[in-house]
Structures are given as structure tokens and as C-alpha cells.
Design a protein around this motif. Structure first.
Motif, short mmCIF file in Angstrom:
data_model
loop_
_atom_site.label_atom_id
_atom_site.label_comp_id
_atom_site.label_asym_id
_atom_site.label_seq_id
_atom_site.Cartn_x
_atom_site.Cartn_y
_atom_site.Cartn_z
N ILE A 76 1.47 18.61 18.09
CA ILE A 76 1.77 19.49 19.23
C ILE A 76 3.01 19.00 19.98
CG2 ILE A 76 0.93 20.22 21.50
CD1 ILE A 76 -1.94 20.17 20.16
N LEU A 77 3.10 17.69 20.17
CA LEU A 77 4.24 17.11 20.89
C LEU A 77 5.46 16.92 19.99
CD1 LEU A 77 2.26 14.48 22.98
CD2 LEU A 77 3.50 16.45 23.90
N LYS A 78 5.29 17.25 18.70
CA LYS A 78 6.38 17.16 17.71
C LYS A 78 6.87 15.73 17.53
CE LYS A 78 8.04 21.89 18.61
NZ LYS A 78 7.42 22.24 19.88
N VAL A 79 5.97 14.77 17.70
CA VAL A 79 6.34 13.38 17.43
C VAL A 79 5.61 12.88 16.18
CG1 VAL A 79 7.11 12.70 19.72
CG2 VAL A 79 4.67 12.62 19.20
N ASP A 80 5.28 13.83 15.30
CA ASP A 80 4.80 13.47 13.97
C ASP A 80 5.99 13.30 13.03
OD1 ASP A 80 5.52 16.15 14.09
OD2 ASP A 80 3.84 16.87 12.90
N ARG A 81 7.16 13.15 13.63
CA ARG A 81 8.42 12.91 12.93
C ARG A 81 9.22 11.93 13.78
NH1 ARG A 81 9.93 18.99 14.58
NH2 ARG A 81 7.65 19.01 14.53
N GLU A 82 10.39 11.53 13.33
CA GLU A 82 11.23 10.62 14.11
C GLU A 82 12.43 11.37 14.67
OE1 GLU A 82 11.76 6.24 13.06
OE2 GLU A 82 13.70 7.10 12.49
N TRP A 83 12.62 11.27 15.99
CA TRP A 83 13.72 11.95 16.66
C TRP A 83 14.87 10.97 16.88
CZ3 TRP A 83 13.78 17.12 17.90
CH2 TRP A 83 12.55 17.80 17.83
#
Length: 204
Positions: A76-83
């Protein structure tokens, strides 16, 4: 059309995620809104209401699966990836943040450092070279940077924020003690330790 999620709700999700990460590290497999509430000082009803904006994650009487709920909040927070993040302003605070190792395991990596001081440009911190702020647009495009941390003096912050937006940056975490104005479509979060200290001293 879906109803927008209140920003205050979105702001509590990282707090829930942090608590779930601690629980997972402790080996806890199941928790409840009551247990989370006791840890966080937030009512169980508030936690259930916040999570209900995004779906049904638990069952009455059995609680939440810690691993599953954590994964859902990461998504949901889109931190299942690396920014990839840029840091602009390599003074004392900027250097401390550049050395901080806690970003990577929470979804963020500092991939570029910028400053306007000729004495700093060309120096390295870790494996990153401090670059001229004039290269922001070029490097942001090359490295896919959409978010920055701003640790510049207050008098320079607005001008730098405008340069960030012009370079395609969509999110700015501002440490300067000034309120920034950005166009619609760009997001600014302000974090000023002094204002938090002043809020605390009211209660002392």
C-alpha cells in the motif's frame, strides 16, 4: 469514484508497519488491534478503522497475521520496492543522513548527493560523489529520482525546491525551517526538529 484516503490515516500506516516489523523480528506470527494499540498508544478501534480503508486484513477473534499484514502495508505504501533518493545540501545534517544506514531496509536508497559549495563538490561520502546542484535535472532523469531530501539553509530552500520540481521530482522531504510552496502534483513533507521540541516543551 473511490473516496480519497484521509492524509492523517496514510500518516499512521508507517507507524503500523514499523510495529509489525518489530513483531516479525521477534517471531510473533499473530497480533490484534488491541495489542498493536497498546504498543503504539492508539485505540484498537482507530487501528481497525484505518485498516478498513484498504480492505479486510484480519478475522474477528483471530486477529491479524503479522507477515501478511506487513506485506500488505508495504504494498500500500509502495515500499515493497526500492526508491532512489537524492540528498541536496551536504552540511552537518546532510552528511549525517548520507551516512545513516537505516534507509535501505525500509525501501529507500540515497543514490545522489548535491551541493552548491565548490569546496564540497567532488568530495565523496561512501561511494557517492557530491555533485553540483546544476546537474540535478540530468542526474534525476538518469537515475530515476522522483523524491529528494532537502537539507539546505532556509533562505535557499524555496529556490532549490523549484529546481527539484523543474527536474521532475514529485516528493520533497524538507528539513529546512521554512514552509515551501510547490505546484499541484508535487508533495512536500516538512520535518523540523525544533518545532517538535517546542511542542514538547509546552507539556514540560
Amino acid at each position: 469514484m473511490a473516496k480519497p484516503i484521509p492524509d492523517i490515516v496514510v500518516g499512521r500506516l508507517p507507524i503500523y508497519l514499523r510495529a509489525l516489523s518489530f513483531l516479525a523480528a521477534e517471531g510473533t506470527q499473530v497480533t490484534s488491534s488491541h495489542d498493536l494499540g497498546k504498543r503504539l498508544g492508539i485505540s484498537a478501534a482507530q487501528i481497525r478503522k484505518d485498516l478498513s480503508f484498504f480492505g479486510e486484513f484480519g478475522k474477528q477473534g483471530t486477529g491479524y497475521n503479522v507477515g501478511y499484514l506487513r506485506e500488505q502495508l508495504l504494498r500500500i505504501l509502495k515500499v515493497d520496492r526500492e526508491w532512489p533518493i537524492a540528498l541536496i545540501g551536504v552540511g552537518d545534517l546532510g552528511r549525517a543522513l548520507a551516512h545513516y544506514g537505516g534507509f535501505v531496509d525500509r525501501g529507500f536508497r540515497i543514490v545522489a548527493l548535491f551541493d552548491n559549495d565548490p569546496a564540497k563538490i567532488g568530495q565523496t561520502i561512501g561511494d557517492l560523489e557530491i555533485m553540483s546542484i546544476d546537474r540535478l535535472a540530468e542526474v534525476a532523469q538518469e537515475r530515476g529520482i522522483r523524491a529528494v531530501m532537502l537539507t539546505v539553509p532556509a533562505k535557499a530552500a524555496q529556490k532549490v525546491a523549484e529546481a527539484c520540481v523543474a527536474a521532475g521530482v514529485k516528493a520533497i522531504l524538507n528539513y529546512a525551517p521554512i514552509t515551501l510552496k510547490v505546484p499541484d502534483g508535487a508533495l512536500v513533507q516538512h520535518t523540523d526538529p525544533v518545532t517538535h521540541l517546542q511542542r514538547m516543551t509546552y507539556y514540560l
